[in-house]
Write a protein that holds these residues in place. Structure first.
Motif, PDB file in Angstrom:
ATOM      1  N   HIS A   1      -4.843   6.330  -4.113  1.00 37.34           N
ATOM      2  CA  HIS A   1      -6.449   6.252  -3.955  1.00 37.34           C
ATOM      3  C   HIS A   1      -7.193   6.371  -5.472  1.00 37.34           C
ATOM      4  O   HIS A   1      -6.470   7.254  -6.109  1.00 37.34           O
ATOM      5  N   PRO A   2      -8.004   5.834  -5.590  1.00 33.35           N
ATOM      6  CA  PRO A   2      -8.886   5.828  -6.855  1.00 33.35           C
ATOM      7  C   PRO A   2      -9.595   7.359  -7.160  1.00 33.35           C
ATOM      8  O   PRO A   2      -9.748   7.470  -8.435  1.00 33.35           O
TER       9      PRO A   2
ATOM     10  N   GLY B   1      -4.208  -3.517  -7.059  1.00 35.15           N
ATOM     11  CA  GLY B   1      -5.332  -2.956  -7.882  1.00 35.15           C
ATOM     12  C   GLY B   1      -4.747  -2.123  -8.782  1.00 35.15           C
ATOM     13  O   GLY B   1      -5.300  -1.252  -9.652  1.00 35.15           O
ATOM     14  N   LEU B   2      -3.138  -1.963  -8.672  1.00 34.11           N
ATOM     15  CA  LEU B   2      -2.529  -0.761  -9.718  1.00 34.11           C
ATOM     16  C   LEU B   2      -2.784  -1.231 -11.123  1.00 34.11           C
ATOM     17  O   LEU B   2      -2.192  -2.460 -11.392  1.00 34.11           O
TER      18      LEU B   2
ATOM     19  N   ASP C   1       0.738  -1.283  -0.081  1.00 31.75           N
ATOM     20  CA  ASP C   1       0.027  -0.012  -0.225  1.00 31.75           C
ATOM     21  C   ASP C   1       0.689   1.193  -0.150  1.00 31.75           C
ATOM     22  O   ASP C   1       0.260   2.327   0.068  1.00 31.75           O
TER      23      ASP C   1
ATOM     24  N   ASN D   1     -10.086   3.900   0.886  1.00 32.22           N
ATOM     25  CA  ASN D   1     -10.113   3.245  -0.301  1.00 32.22           C
ATOM     26  C   ASN D   1      -8.599   3.344  -0.877  1.00 32.22           C
ATOM     27  O   ASN D   1      -8.295   2.921  -2.112  1.00 32.22           O
ATOM     28  N   ASP D   2      -7.538   3.259  -0.095  1.00 33.21           N
ATOM     29  CA  ASP D   2      -6.132   3.067  -0.635  1.00 33.21           C
ATOM     30  C   ASP D   2      -5.894   1.806  -1.379  1.00 33.21           C
ATOM     31  O   ASP D   2      -6.486   0.560  -0.920  1.00 33.21           O
ATOM     32  N   LEU D   3      -5.315   1.800  -2.515  1.00 32.87           N
ATOM     33  CA  LEU D   3      -4.887   0.555  -3.234  1.00 32.87           C
ATOM     34  C   LEU D   3      -3.963  -0.243  -2.441  1.00 32.87           C
ATOM     35  O   LEU D   3      -3.093   0.080  -1.538  1.00 32.87           O
ATOM     36  N   SER D   4      -4.457  -1.687  -2.450  1.00 29.20           N
ATOM     37  CA  SER D   4      -3.521  -2.702  -1.798  1.00 29.20           C
ATOM     38  C   SER D   4      -2.609  -3.257  -2.945  1.00 29.20           C
ATOM     39  O   SER D   4      -2.927  -3.729  -3.980  1.00 29.20           O
TER      40      SER D   4
ATOM     41  N   TYR E   1      -4.194   7.932 -10.453  1.00 32.36           N
ATOM     42  CA  TYR E   1      -4.737   7.925  -9.182  1.00 32.36           C
ATOM     43  C   TYR E   1      -4.205   9.005  -8.443  1.00 32.36           C
ATOM     44  O   TYR E   1      -3.788  10.169  -9.018  1.00 32.36           O
TER      45      TYR E   1
END
Length: 834
Positions: A154-155, A134-135, A108, A165-168, A141
């Motif tokens: 974040h999206p 999720g990248l 993250d 909702n930060d990307l994992s 982003y």
């Protein structure tokens, strides 16, 4: 097309007037319209971004993936802390911010040493294979800064601000090297320096070759208040334009390139997913997604609530509360706050790609006529304007006319839904007033009403349009080539209106043509009228009582255009209509209507130019004067040449020319045209037709579907067989041409589906044979000799000039009288005569 383009001088700006009601408003979707007319489509005008720093001419813009100097020549616009104010300038240089040593050391988190990026900044990454999670490489982003060297992704912008909702991302996965692209530094030459310096939404307009297809189409865009109510009390200003001292907000306008998106289509940071908690007279408190603190100063807030629609100017905001001065519209929002629909935005948007923003009051898409394209159709829980992104017939019409003319086209347009051509009262009511427009009074086009849509159109045509050219420093005079009308739906649904339409429609166009002529905006001579194309209404797909099932309105349109001479209509029955509103057209139908209107308009302009005397008439006059030993003139215009000789030339020229044209059926002046039928007012004749405006002398009437105009029609006394007859032996179709009570020429005949062969009024000297020019000059010399030379010498000159003219005509007449053969055809529904 080339002929029409060459007939127009480059010394003028050319315009068309577009007026009407529902069908003049864009109704079709852009998707359908561009699918039907893909040659019209152009790219988005630019990109939204967030500005974090303004320091002199240096602007730090938080935008991802901008290459070095990619935006040079573009226009940057920013919201200002002052309501209704926009800062704008030209980008002279830009540098991208990138880092080729980006790593994903822990889940993250992204490492970018000394990144210098702020929370909310957009970013994108390139590489070979994306890290697991999720990248997606190449997608934008938004970051939330953790420290100087790391941040999370974040999206959405709102997620970055809220830290949700930060990307994992799995550490050290994927294939690099990875390059990150983030904010850019722009060097801007400001035309109007914004008063705010950080954390504001902005927009860059590219103004490049992607917009080439619309480079030659501009629209008169009047000043429009950003809120309902009267015009501002301050003096009108357009940065970059020289506004005349006599100009008011009501007459302030600019010719801007055609655009589908303006301020209301994309005002920057919009919020529709947060929940409103409460509202007071001076504030709105939110629950849910927080805002960018101090990011909305100078913007607007709009709320749809139980009590109606309210709006306010934003003075400032924290991350949860808007501070305002007062609520407009329906007052302080009421009802359950969680049910409210609200939006907030900054005063900027997708501007026209070719010109710097002309200042506040112009932030609406000018493909939709004022007032129909007003910003007061929002909010509807979306960020798309009701009319702004619609496709209308005017779009296709303007583009096609620019191609036909080979010149830049300027549009002057106005429309009102549900408007009538007769004096009427409000159909919709409501308290809304926007500048000049009051919904309670501006719903008719009657010239007798001094405060209505017709009066507003007169202001736009005669005052605002010429002033707009002057304001931009354009010294070319404005000339209006034609008028396009979409109007009649309201009358079709009104028994009184449709019965009066036959009288009202010619009256309106007579008034509008006079407005144009009185303002010296017509490029045509006295023998022509400003061309008019008025669309027919689509066939009603229902048989409801009270609608125009007998097609009275379309009959009135056909009669007007047939008798006027310089007017035309076209059928819209084959233009696809909206599924739920079959009186109006979808995007494909609008595109087709625009093409049909342009074809009709092009033909009418050619006709009007053909009967407009050119400057070469002076050459003919001087040739005549040389025959009798008189000095030349410089002009037939008495304000240019006030001599007696010029006055006599002006008196004799037109009459002598028309007399000579009408003497014989000259081949160079012979035209053929299918006639438009109207209702015959005489029992003695079965059919009646409008006469072409350029008809000087009728030659013959013949059946339209014959192979040629000397084809005979079989009758009881003449059976089909091949025969050879001279034109003098041909059975004649009996007809007569008379004037009706309104002064219109009407051709009466018993022949159905008739066409006319006639001698046209050909005024262009360039189209005459040399012998005709010489003969005319000698005939004109005879007229002038009798007036200028006294006594026996003058009489001798007259006789000598006439003798030479007749000798020229006798020799020239031989090929004109060549006999032609006639071939029998059979058409039992027609007759040759009485």
């Amino acid at each position: 097309m080339q002929k029409l383009a060459s007939a127009l001088s480059d010394d003028f700006e050319y315009a068309f007037v577009v007026w009407g009601q529902s069908n003049a408003n864009p109704r079709g979707s852009l998707t359908d319209g561009f699918a039907a007319a893909p040659h019209l489509e152009f790219e988005d005008s630019g990109a939204d971004l967030t500005v974090s720093v303004v320091s002199g001419n240096t602007t730090v813009a938080c935008v991802a993936g901008v290459g070095a100097d990619q935006w040079v020549g573009a226009e940057l616009r920013m919201g200002s802390a002052t309501a209704q104010s926009v800062g704008y300038g030209e980008v002279t240089a830009c540098t991208g911010t990138s880092n080729s040593v980006v790593t994903f050391p822990t889940t993250d988190t992204v490492t970018w040493a000394d990144h210098g990026l702020t929370t909310g900044c957009p970013i994108l990454f390139t590489g070979t294979v994306a890290p697991t999670g999720g990248l997606v490489l190449g997608d934008i982003y938004y970051i939330a800064a953790v420290d100087d060297d790391t941040f999370t992704l974040h999206p959405t912008f709102a997620d970055a601000i809220a830290g949700t909702n930060d990307l994992s991302i799995t550490a050290n996965s994927g294939t690099g090297p990875f390059v990150g692209y983030a904010g850019s530094t722009l060097t801007v030459t400001w035309g109007d320096l914004p008063s705010t310096a950080a954390s504001v939404a902005a927009h860059v307009s590219f103004r490049d070759e992607r917009h080439k297809s619309y480079a030659e189409v501009r629209v008169l865009t009047p000043f429009q208040p950003d809120q309902a109510g009267e015009y501002p009390s301050t003096d009108p200003v357009m940065p970059g334009y020289t506004v005349a001292a006599a100009t008011t907000h009501e007459t302030l306008a600019a010719f801007l390139p055609l655009t589908f998106k303006e301020g209301i289509a994309s005002f920057g940071q919009c919020e529709t997913d947060g929940l409103a908690a409460s509202a007071l007279a001076a504030s709105l408190t939110l629950a849910g997604t927080p805002l960018l603190a101090s990011g909305y100063a100078g913007g607007y807030l709009r709320v749809r609530h139980a009590g109606g629609l309210s709006w306010a100017n934003v003075v400032d905001n924290t991350n949860q509360e808007f501070a305002i001065v007062e609520w407009f519209g329906d007052g302080t929002p009421s009802g359950t706050a969680s049910a409210w629909l609200w939006e907030a935005w900054l005063p900027h948007g997708d501007n026209n790609p070719y010109t710097f923003t002309p200042g506040p009051g112009f932030l609406y898409p000018n493909n939709a006529p004022q007032p129909a394209g007003a910003a007061f159709n929002r909010p509807r829980n979306n960020t798309t304007a009701v009319y702004g992104e619609r496709f209308g017939a005017m779009i296709a019409f303007a583009w096609r006319m620019a191609q036909k003319l080979g010149k830049r086209v300027n549009l002057i347009h106005l429309a009102g839904n549900g408007s009538s051509i007769m004096r009427t009262q409000s159909m919709f009511g409501g308290p809304t007033t926007v500048g000049w427009w009051d919904t309670s009074v501006h719903l008719d086009w009657s010239p007798s009403n001094t405060d209505n849509l017709a009066a507003r159109l007169q202001t736009l045509v005669a005052t605002a349009a010429p002033a707009a050219l002057t304001a931009e420093g354009n010294t070319k005079p404005l000339k209006i080539l034609g008028v396009l009308g979409f109007q009649g739906e309201t009358e079709a649904g009104n028994a009184v209106g449709r019965e009066l339409y036959e009288t009202l429609l010619p009256g309106f166009y007579g008034w509008l043509r006079k407005v144009i002529a009185d303002a010296d905006l017509s490029p045509y001579g006295d023998d022509a009228k400003v061309p008019v194309v008025h669309a027919s209404l689509p066939a009603y797909p229902w048989g409801s009582e009270g609608v125009d099932t007998e097609d009275v309105v379309n009959t009135a349109i056909t009669k007007f255009t047939a008798l006027d001479g310089f007017a035309a209509t076209f059928s819209t029955d084959d233009s696809p209509q909206q599924e739920l509103d079959p009186l109006h057209f979808d995007g494909e139908g609008e595109a087709l209507n625009g093409e049909l209107a342009a074809e009709s308009m092009g033909s009418l302009i050619e006709l009007a130019l053909a009967v407009t005397e050119k400057l070469d008439e002076v050459t003919v006059c001087n040739l005549a004067l040389s025959y009798i030993g008189e000095s030349p003139i410089s002009s037939l215009d008495p304000t240019v040449d006030s001599s007696l000789t010029a006055s006599l030339c002006a008196r004799f020229y037109t009459t002598t020319r028309n007399d000579l044209l009408g003497r014989r059926p000259w081949s160079f002046a012979t035209r053929r045209k299918t006639l438009v039928a109207i209702e015959s007012e005489w029992d003695q004749w079965d059919y009646a037709y409008g006469v072409p405006a350029d008809c000087l002398r009728p030659q013959a009437v013949y059946v339209t579907d014959s192979d040629d105009d000397h084809a005979l029609v079989a009758t009881d006394w003449l059976t089909p067989s091949d025969v050879q007859l001279s034109p003098t032996q041909l059975p004649k179709v009996v007809f007569t041409i008379e004037q009706d009570v309104d002064g219109n020429r009407v051709l009466y005949s018993d022949l159905q589906d008739a066409s006319l062969r006639y001698t046209a009024k050909v005024c262009d000297v360039a189209l005459w044979p040399a012998w005709f020019t010489k003969a005319l000059a000698w005939l004109l010399a005879a007229d002038l000799a009798g007036a200028l030379i006294k006594g026996d010498k003058g009489a001798e000159q007259v006789v000598n000039c006439l003798r030479i003219a007749e000798a020229i005509l006798a020799k020239a007449g031989e090929p004109e009288g060549t006999q032609r053969s006639a071939r029998m055809t059979h058409n039992p529904r027609s007759i040759t005569g009485r």
